[in-house]
Design a protein around this motif. Sequence first.
Motif, mmCIF file in Angstrom:
data_model
loop_
_atom_site.group_PDB
_atom_site.id
_atom_site.type_symbol
_atom_site.label_atom_id
_atom_site.label_comp_id
_atom_site.label_asym_id
_atom_site.label_seq_id
_atom_site.Cartn_x
_atom_site.Cartn_y
_atom_site.Cartn_z
ATOM 1 N N GLY A 106 0.805 -1.218 0.000
ATOM 2 C CA GLY A 106 0.000 0.000 0.000
ATOM 3 C C GLY A 106 0.838 1.267 0.000
ATOM 4 N N ASP A 107 2.115 1.151 0.397
ATOM 5 C CA ASP A 107 3.008 2.323 0.403
ATOM 6 C C ASP A 107 4.229 2.081 -0.472
ATOM 7 O OD1 ASP A 107 4.448 0.459 1.844
ATOM 8 O OD2 ASP A 107 4.597 1.657 3.677
ATOM 9 N N CYS A 108 4.184 1.019 -1.278
ATOM 10 C CA CYS A 108 5.272 0.632 -2.187
ATOM 11 C C CYS A 108 6.542 0.163 -1.486
ATOM 12 C CB CYS A 108 5.609 1.753 -3.173
ATOM 13 S SG CYS A 108 4.362 1.930 -4.479
ATOM 14 N N SER A 109 6.506 -0.037 -0.174
ATOM 15 C CA SER A 109 7.726 -0.479 0.515
ATOM 16 C C SER A 109 8.127 -1.895 0.119
ATOM 17 C CB SER A 109 7.578 -0.367 2.039
ATOM 18 O OG SER A 109 6.488 -1.126 2.515
ATOM 19 N N ASP A 110 7.206 -2.676 -0.457
ATOM 20 C CA ASP A 110 7.556 -4.017 -0.943
ATOM 21 C C ASP A 110 8.165 -3.970 -2.341
ATOM 22 O OD1 ASP A 110 4.803 -3.213 -1.571
ATOM 23 O OD2 ASP A 110 4.625 -5.145 -2.578
ATOM 24 N N GLU A 111 8.140 -2.809 -2.976
ATOM 25 C CA GLU A 111 8.690 -2.650 -4.331
ATOM 26 C C GLU A 111 9.864 -1.688 -4.389
ATOM 27 O OE1 GLU A 111 7.613 -4.574 -6.869
ATOM 28 O OE2 GLU A 111 6.309 -5.462 -5.372
ATOM 29 N N MET A 112 9.856 -0.668 -3.554
ATOM 30 C CA MET A 112 10.867 0.378 -3.656
ATOM 31 C C MET A 112 11.658 0.588 -2.377
ATOM 32 S SD MET A 112 8.475 3.085 -5.678
ATOM 33 C CE MET A 112 9.727 4.283 -6.072
#
Length: 160
Positions: A106-112
């Motif tokens: 939901g906050d892109c922490s798993d991608e970025m």
Amino acid sequence: SAIMLFLLSAAVTLALVLGLLPRAPVTHFCAASSNQTGFLCDDRVTCILASQVCDRISNCRDGEDEQEKLCGDLPHSLPGYLVFHCSNPKYWVYADQRCDGMNDCGDCSDEMGSLAACPPCGLEWWSCSPVLYEYCSCVPRRLCRDGIQHCISWSDEYIC
């Protein structure tokens, strides 16, 4: 001395059979399709994706991927290698959802996020700042030139 060696090995074997000596813990880590983190079933052959553990569907022959001891208190009951913790401590995703191009946290922490340490967009992705929160820093190339803006810069419609 051969008799002593035999007696010692027999005693060790008996202790192992009776469970008196601690056995090495069985690891269930494996690499599933496209090198994603997986869970190895008890048959030691079947490797399922991390996200298939505790999904209410038995993917292992004996159903060990849905057992209470594994799924009773998510994510705490799962082995650490199956879990990725988002930057918001309230949220977590399965390890195979890290760096999959989708904004699962939901906050892109798993991608970025620095903890995610994802490689740059793969061949099937176009690098840009997406319009939709569903993606983080890449959009699927199948969305290129489809007449709908997916990148803030419109690069998915004009360059991609």
